[in-house]
Design an enzyme around this catalytic site. Sequence first.
Site, PDB file in Angstrom:
ATOM      1  N   ASP A  72       0.851  -1.188   0.000  1.00 39.73           N
ATOM      2  CA  ASP A  72       0.000   0.000   0.000  1.00 39.73           C
ATOM      3  C   ASP A  72       0.887   1.238   0.000  1.00 39.73           C
ATOM      4  OD1 ASP A  72      -1.903   2.103   0.681  1.00 39.73           O
ATOM      5  OD2 ASP A  72      -3.241   0.486   1.291  1.00 39.73           O
ATOM      6  N   LYS A 130     -13.516  -2.002 -13.411  1.00 40.02           N
ATOM      7  CA  LYS A 130     -13.969  -3.152 -12.638  1.00 40.02           C
ATOM      8  C   LYS A 130     -14.567  -4.238 -13.538  1.00 40.02           C
ATOM      9  CE  LYS A 130     -12.801  -2.057  -8.467  1.00 40.02           C
ATOM     10  NZ  LYS A 130     -11.683  -2.793  -7.843  1.00 40.02           N
ATOM     11  N   THR A 139     -16.976   1.666   2.798  1.00 39.28           N
ATOM     12  CA  THR A 139     -15.563   2.007   2.740  1.00 39.28           C
ATOM     13  C   THR A 139     -15.401   3.491   2.422  1.00 39.28           C
ATOM     14  OG1 THR A 139     -15.374   1.605   0.356  1.00 39.28           O
ATOM     15  CG2 THR A 139     -15.082  -0.308   1.822  1.00 39.28           C
ATOM     16  N   TYR A 172     -14.408   4.030 -13.446  1.00 44.25           N
ATOM     17  CA  TYR A 172     -14.315   3.027 -12.383  1.00 44.25           C
ATOM     18  C   TYR A 172     -15.064   1.756 -12.788  1.00 44.25           C
ATOM     19  CZ  TYR A 172     -15.074   0.895  -7.767  1.00 44.25           C
ATOM     20  OH  TYR A 172     -15.137   0.020  -6.710  1.00 44.25           O
ATOM     21  N   ASN A 185      -6.404  -5.743  -4.703  1.00 46.42           N
ATOM     22  CA  ASN A 185      -7.433  -4.953  -4.040  1.00 46.42           C
ATOM     23  C   ASN A 185      -7.223  -3.448  -4.170  1.00 46.42           C
ATOM     24  OD1 ASN A 185      -9.633  -4.645  -1.809  1.00 46.42           O
ATOM     25  ND2 ASN A 185      -7.849  -3.570  -0.957  1.00 46.42           N
TER      26      ASN A 185
END
Length: 301
Positions: free
Chosen positions: A35, A173, A203, A169, A97
Amino acid sequence: MLKGRVVVVTGGGRGIGRAHCLELARHGATVVVNDLGVGLRGDDVGESPAEEVAAEIVKLGGEAVADMASVTDWDGVGAMVGRIVERYGRLDAVVNNAGILRDGMITRLREEDVDQVLAVHLKGTMALTHHACAHWREVARATGEQVAGRIVNTTSGAGLASNVGQAVYGAAKAGIANLTLVTAMEMARYGVTANAVSPVARTRMTTSVGMAEESRSGGWDPMDPENSSPVVAWLASAESGWLSGAVLRVDGNTVHRVQPWTVLDGHTAAGGERLSAEEIDSGLRRVFGVLPGGIASLSRR
């Protein structure tokens, strides 16, 4: 379940990624927490969540290390895979992820936003998938045996069913879902599986597009980012080897199997020996159940 297995999780410093890392470690995996610590839009905010999660796992008695490679750096991701193999002698699973969000209506998109979102989500997933699969193929060829490599990708409802304001986005995806299917086909001969999860969770990304901050039912939260992590842990295990090419929608305590685009039985318009442009209008009106003057739209179905 995961004792002795080494797993790398991109975007593992916060939210769903952090939950994945902790769950994987709980089942005995050695976790590489990847990350950069950027903000929701991918901007540098001077944080080091990967190191914090790795330290948290170690404090709990597990084994983990942080890695700051950028998933958008093709060669950098390859170097990260090399570091993992050099340090631990193996790599068993990858969890793709990492993601950022730069939403906007199609008429207001900037090229920079398009490039960045596609780079992190789609290119980033493809980069780690490529380098991990190349490693596993070499191992399989060298040993003459199949490996138990596992790829777990992250898609979303925006990619599976679309959402207003999320053209880039959603496209990324959707591409990840298709990449999952292709990878499953190509890597089956080596014992590598590829599956995707689509978590329904609260989130940073979902709250930024208007999802409620709180969504609780008694003492259990159906929107908790941790809810999809048990599925990810199982997919990263050797026991999940019978399943590949699946897209799983994880909603609270329920797992749904998602089918890819498919031809609908009974919804077909056929012509004569060769289709003619003149017959398409009436044929497709019958397929979509639209009267003359009506409009068929996914938003209305």
